[in-house]
Design a protein around this motif. Structure first.
Motif, mmCIF file in Angstrom:
data_model
loop_
_atom_site.group_PDB
_atom_site.id
_atom_site.type_symbol
_atom_site.label_atom_id
_atom_site.label_comp_id
_atom_site.label_asym_id
_atom_site.label_seq_id
_atom_site.Cartn_x
_atom_site.Cartn_y
_atom_site.Cartn_z
ATOM 1 N N THR A 73 70.655 77.278 39.833
ATOM 2 C CA THR A 73 71.324 76.006 39.572
ATOM 3 C C THR A 73 71.874 75.980 38.157
ATOM 4 O OG1 THR A 73 71.079 73.592 39.658
ATOM 5 C CG2 THR A 73 69.211 74.832 38.814
ATOM 6 N N HIS A 77 75.659 71.437 39.438
ATOM 7 C CA HIS A 77 75.503 72.216 40.670
ATOM 8 C C HIS A 77 74.729 71.417 41.714
ATOM 9 C CE1 HIS A 77 74.831 75.770 43.207
ATOM 10 N NE2 HIS A 77 73.569 75.380 43.297
ATOM 11 N N ALA A 78 75.142 71.545 42.979
ATOM 12 C CA ALA A 78 74.414 70.917 44.083
ATOM 13 C C ALA A 78 73.515 71.967 44.732
ATOM 14 C CB ALA A 78 75.385 70.342 45.111
ATOM 15 N N THR A 80 71.647 73.998 47.319
ATOM 16 C CA THR A 80 71.950 74.251 48.725
ATOM 17 C C THR A 80 70.673 74.223 49.563
ATOM 18 O OG1 THR A 80 71.715 76.646 48.519
ATOM 19 C CG2 THR A 80 73.881 75.692 48.027
ATOM 20 N N ALA A 163 66.883 69.296 45.898
ATOM 21 C CA ALA A 163 68.237 68.755 45.751
ATOM 22 C C ALA A 163 68.183 67.333 45.211
ATOM 23 C CB ALA A 163 68.952 68.781 47.099
ATOM 24 N N ASP A 164 69.274 66.880 44.608
ATOM 25 C CA ASP A 164 69.364 65.501 44.145
ATOM 26 C C ASP A 164 69.125 64.539 45.300
ATOM 27 O OD1 ASP A 164 69.934 66.031 41.467
ATOM 28 O OD2 ASP A 164 72.083 66.217 41.849
ATOM 29 N N THR A 166 69.698 61.098 47.340
ATOM 30 C CA THR A 166 70.742 60.100 47.576
ATOM 31 C C THR A 166 70.217 59.077 48.583
ATOM 32 O OG1 THR A 166 71.723 61.355 49.403
ATOM 33 C CG2 THR A 166 72.563 61.793 47.181
ATOM 34 N N ASN A 187 68.260 61.797 40.498
ATOM 35 C CA ASN A 187 69.619 62.298 40.598
ATOM 36 C C ASN A 187 70.022 62.893 39.253
ATOM 37 O OD1 ASN A 187 72.721 61.921 40.368
ATOM 38 N ND2 ASN A 187 72.296 61.789 42.566
ATOM 39 N N GLY A 201 71.542 70.873 37.918
ATOM 40 C CA GLY A 201 71.600 70.164 39.189
ATOM 41 C C GLY A 201 70.276 70.218 39.920
#
Length: 276
Positions: A73, A77-78, A80, A163-164, A166, A187, A201
């Motif tokens: 990351t 960056h997101a 995966t 991952a972030d 949401t 986030n 990220g």
């Protein structure tokens, strides 16, 4: 009338009850149930395949060799699906003055409390968000809670890359106007704006070093989803679909039998022959 024609008319007459309102409704319901149950079986099959793929992906990530976090990351960056839950390592310093807590998080026992999110400044100046674990709320959640301190000075940490968060993925509403240093979602983009820093990220769930005294309580490994249950439901729905026409035919045969028995009871008995 020919015997064949009489037998045909008698056979057709036996099934005239199928034109009654009750039997028409029952037949239409049966016809509608069959494709519905077949579709439900295919839906459970898709769920089984999705859960199996997810379990395989998580298992592969958890058993992969640890790698430096910046290999997977970077700022903006997101993370995966393939990299999620991978064990990563990082060396730097915890910045407790800017840590926040994440509201309405539960531990393994279902108790509601906070997750502790602490910025971790790497040697190159970038920031990694570290979820150090769970602490109890202890009453009102308006004040910033007392948090056990992380290791001081330069430290190497390990954790599962995440991952972030949401609202669409987690279902957690990002409420505005929260008490100071409290957030609803983790986030990296929002934290980068708050910290004014280059934030990698995603974030990590810390697994090492273990906290002294067991607090914060570390987050457990993600469990495997019960994919075999979906497989069982798939078979169950298809068996139900196959059972509907069988059950319908059983009811038809029972109705015919009941009609024949009722007709036999209505026929007058033949008189016995007179004796001389």
């Amino acid at each position: 009338m020919r015997p064949t024609a009489r037998r045909y008319r008698r056979g057709v007459h036996r099934y005239r009850f199928l034109l009654s309102r009750q039997w028409v409704i029952l037949t239409l319901v049966a016809i509608a149930l069959i494709p519905t149950m077949i579709r439900l079986g295919f839906w459970q099959q898709h769920r089984y395949e999705e859960r199996t793929a997810r379990n395989d992906l998580v298992s592969a990530a958890l058993h992969a060799e640890p790698v430096p976090v910046e290999r997977l990351t970077s700022p903006g960056h997101a993370v995966t699906r393939a990299d999620k839950y991978r064990t990563v390592t990082a060396t730097g310093t915890f910045e407790t003055a800017k840590e926040v807590v994440v509201r309405r998080r539960t531990n393994a026992d279902g108790e509601v409390g906070f997750h502790v999110l602490t910025p971790f400044v790497l040697d190159d100046g970038k920031v990694l968000l570290v979820n150090r674990g769970w602490i109890p709320a202890n009453g009102a959640q308006t004040a910033f809670p007392k948090i056990p301190a992380p290791p001081a000075g330069r430290t190497t940490v390990s954790g599962r890359l995440m991952a972030d968060e949401t609202t669409s993925a987690s279902g957690i509403k990002n409420v505005e106007g929260l008490p100071d240093r409290q957030i609803m979602l983790i986030n990296s983009a929002e934290e980068a704006r708050r910290l004014g820093a280059r934030v990698l990220g995603g974030y990590i769930q810390q697994t090492a070093p273990e906290p002294k005294g067991g607090s914060p309580e570390q987050i457990s490994d993600p469990g495997s989803e019960d994919a075999p249950l979906n497989y069982a439901y798939m078979i169950q729905w298809w068996l139900f679909a196959a059972a509907v026409p069988v059950g319908w035919w059983f009811l038809v045969r029972r109705e015919i039998r009941d009609q024949e028995e009722a007709a036999a009871q209505r026929q007058p008995e033949e008189p016995e022959p007179a004796t001389v």
